[in-house]
Design a protein around this motif. Sequence first.
Motif, PDB file in Angstrom:
ATOM      1  N   CYS A 154       0.834  -1.211   0.000  1.00  0.00           N
ATOM      2  CA  CYS A 154       0.000   0.000   0.000  1.00  0.00           C
ATOM      3  C   CYS A 154       0.863   1.253   0.000  1.00  0.00           C
ATOM      4  O   CYS A 154       2.057   1.194   0.287  1.00  0.00           O
ATOM      5  CB  CYS A 154      -0.977  -0.011   1.168  1.00  0.00           C
ATOM      6  N   ALA A 155       0.227   2.363  -0.361  1.00  0.00           N
ATOM      7  CA  ALA A 155       0.956   3.623  -0.489  1.00  0.00           C
ATOM      8  C   ALA A 155       1.515   4.070   0.855  1.00  0.00           C
ATOM      9  O   ALA A 155       0.837   3.983   1.871  1.00  0.00           O
ATOM     10  CB  ALA A 155       0.008   4.686  -1.026  1.00  0.00           C
ATOM     11  N   LEU A 156       2.756   4.545   0.831  1.00  0.00           N
ATOM     12  CA  LEU A 156       3.314   5.153   2.041  1.00  0.00           C
ATOM     13  C   LEU A 156       2.757   6.571   2.152  1.00  0.00           C
ATOM     14  O   LEU A 156       2.484   7.211   1.135  1.00  0.00           O
ATOM     15  CB  LEU A 156       4.839   5.210   1.965  1.00  0.00           C
ATOM     16  N   THR A 157       2.593   7.025   3.366  1.00  0.00           N
ATOM     17  CA  THR A 157       2.178   8.421   3.556  1.00  0.00           C
ATOM     18  C   THR A 157       3.399   9.227   3.948  1.00  0.00           C
ATOM     19  O   THR A 157       4.304   8.736   4.627  1.00  0.00           O
ATOM     20  CB  THR A 157       1.105   8.552   4.654  1.00  0.00           C
ATOM     21  N   SER A 158       3.430  10.457   3.473  1.00  0.00           N
ATOM     22  CA  SER A 158       4.518  11.357   3.847  1.00  0.00           C
ATOM     23  C   SER A 158       4.033  12.774   3.673  1.00  0.00           C
ATOM     24  O   SER A 158       3.968  13.264   2.562  1.00  0.00           O
ATOM     25  CB  SER A 158       5.745  11.118   2.969  1.00  0.00           C
ATOM     26  N   GLY A 159       3.662  13.402   4.751  1.00  0.00           N
ATOM     27  CA  GLY A 159       3.211  14.784   4.666  1.00  0.00           C
ATOM     28  C   GLY A 159       1.709  14.892   4.834  1.00  0.00           C
ATOM     29  O   GLY A 159       0.975  13.944   4.576  1.00  0.00           O
ATOM     30  N   GLU A 188      -5.925  15.630   5.587  1.00  0.00           N
ATOM     31  CA  GLU A 188      -5.642  14.439   4.769  1.00  0.00           C
ATOM     32  C   GLU A 188      -4.132  14.242   4.641  1.00  0.00           C
ATOM     33  O   GLU A 188      -3.390  15.206   4.466  1.00  0.00           O
ATOM     34  CB  GLU A 188      -6.202  14.633   3.355  1.00  0.00           C
ATOM     35  N   LEU A 189      -3.697  12.976   4.662  1.00  0.00           N
ATOM     36  CA  LEU A 189      -2.271  12.695   4.479  1.00  0.00           C
ATOM     37  C   LEU A 189      -1.948  12.523   3.004  1.00  0.00           C
ATOM     38  O   LEU A 189      -2.808  12.136   2.213  1.00  0.00           O
ATOM     39  CB  LEU A 189      -1.900  11.426   5.237  1.00  0.00           C
ATOM     40  N   ASP A 190      -0.709  12.837   2.638  1.00  0.00           N
ATOM     41  CA  ASP A 190      -0.262  12.678   1.261  1.00  0.00           C
ATOM     42  C   ASP A 190       0.120  11.215   1.026  1.00  0.00           C
ATOM     43  O   ASP A 190       1.039  10.695   1.656  1.00  0.00           O
ATOM     44  CB  ASP A 190       0.958  13.583   1.030  1.00  0.00           C
ATOM     45  N   GLU A 191      -0.612  10.545   0.124  1.00  0.00           N
ATOM     46  CA  GLU A 191      -0.310   9.137  -0.172  1.00  0.00           C
ATOM     47  C   GLU A 191       0.578   9.069  -1.391  1.00  0.00           C
ATOM     48  O   GLU A 191       0.181   9.455  -2.487  1.00  0.00           O
ATOM     49  CB  GLU A 191      -1.606   8.359  -0.418  1.00  0.00           C
ATOM     50  N   LEU A 192       1.791   8.542  -1.217  1.00  0.00           N
ATOM     51  CA  LEU A 192       2.778   8.598  -2.297  1.00  0.00           C
ATOM     52  C   LEU A 192       2.566   7.552  -3.376  1.00  0.00           C
ATOM     53  O   LEU A 192       2.704   7.813  -4.555  1.00  0.00           O
ATOM     54  CB  LEU A 192       4.185   8.416  -1.721  1.00  0.00           C
ATOM     55  N   GLY A 193       2.253   6.339  -2.964  1.00  0.00           N
ATOM     56  CA  GLY A 193       2.223   5.218  -3.906  1.00  0.00           C
ATOM     57  C   GLY A 193       1.111   5.292  -4.924  1.00  0.00           C
ATOM     58  O   GLY A 193       1.165   4.624  -5.952  1.00  0.00           O
ATOM     59  N   THR A 194       0.089   6.118  -4.681  1.00  0.00           N
ATOM     60  CA  THR A 194      -1.059   6.138  -5.585  1.00  0.00           C
ATOM     61  C   THR A 194      -0.678   6.683  -6.964  1.00  0.00           C
ATOM     62  O   THR A 194      -1.278   6.319  -7.960  1.00  0.00           O
ATOM     63  CB  THR A 194      -2.192   7.014  -5.014  1.00  0.00           C
ATOM     64  N   LEU A 195       0.334   7.559  -6.991  1.00  0.00           N
ATOM     65  CA  LEU A 195       0.741   8.128  -8.277  1.00  0.00           C
ATOM     66  C   LEU A 195       1.987   7.438  -8.837  1.00  0.00           C
ATOM     67  O   LEU A 195       2.467   7.773  -9.905  1.00  0.00           O
ATOM     68  CB  LEU A 195       1.052   9.624  -8.110  1.00  0.00           C
ATOM     69  N   ALA A 196       2.493   6.466  -8.096  1.00  0.00           N
ATOM     70  CA  ALA A 196       3.775   5.881  -8.486  1.00  0.00           C
ATOM     71  C   ALA A 196       3.636   5.023  -9.739  1.00  0.00           C
ATOM     72  O   ALA A 196       2.671   4.291  -9.913  1.00  0.00           O
ATOM     73  CB  ALA A 196       4.316   5.044  -7.343  1.00  0.00           C
TER      74      ALA A 196
END
Length: 319
Positions: A154-159, A188-196
């Motif tokens: 799953c997507a990591l969150t960062s920010g 809301e948290l920034d989900e990184l993996g969704t755009l990866a």
Amino acid sequence: MLVNPVRYGNLALLPGEHALGPLGRQHFYSGYRRFSKSVADLTVDIDSFSPAALSRVAYSDLYKKFGRSEQSYSSFLSGHTLLNYYRPFAPGSLSPLLERNAYVMPLLPRNVIHSITWRSCPVCVELAVSEHGFPYFRLEHQLPCATQCALHQCALTSGCLSCCRIWSSLERIGMPPLGKKCSKCGGELDELGTLAYSDSDVAWVHQMSLRLLSSDLPLFTHSRLQLAYQKWLGVDSKVGILNLRERAIVSDAQFELDNRFQDLLYRAFLRGDNSPSIKKRSSKLSVFHAAFSPDLFIPPVFHLLIIRMMFGDFESIPI
Ligand SMILES: [Zn+2]
Ligand SMILES: [Zn+2]
């Protein structure tokens, strides 16, 4: 209302946790506004807490506090910092610097995405809270370019999209949010993996990064790797001085490196420089420097892309 619950036993270093984690947690739970005050009993080395540092005074302070009696400083660093991932690509030995507690940051981390930010997986956080009572920053999520949890896919969150766009300073974050919202503002948290972007080359880079971290790859050094690059190019090392024919060979290899992978792969790993006026994918992604500059500490992901292009896999490197 957001409340920081006090948990007994939060001042511990868990297996697989980044060494600096307890400092952020201590600050989160202590109630002190000033970071320096909340961690005063642990360390006075409190400047710019990035997960990428390879050596710093805080690490040895935390080793004294949390290192197990049978554990050497070097194995403490291997288990709780990104040292294993960076070490094979460092020019010369890092040992004297580690012994002196010199502040060592890998060169040029800003050319590589997510190399100095803190990241966490929401599922890992949930599991950590039920097991330990608090969440913590897992080491493998802090690998440069990591945007997904390898365990939970799953997507990591960062920010936080509202108050703190990028989690670069541990002083501000403290520890990963307990839920799916920012623990400071509820945003809301920034989900990184969704755009990866992902393909077999991207997957390979992530897999090799994890294997480097767990020392699960054939032993090699920066100088042996440079010899392998030179052999592949068919150009002997001449301390960086190449004749016209050799320069043409390196330039062809550079062109191949800049076009070997899908467009989106470069953007998944490298920052900036993608303007059409610049022929190279990143001004720093350089075959010449990787192969012929003995003193440059180049980001490992650059080496990984070159290894993938030249040899396909680690096992095929002639070292
Ligand atoms: Zn996870
Ligand atoms: Zn927020």
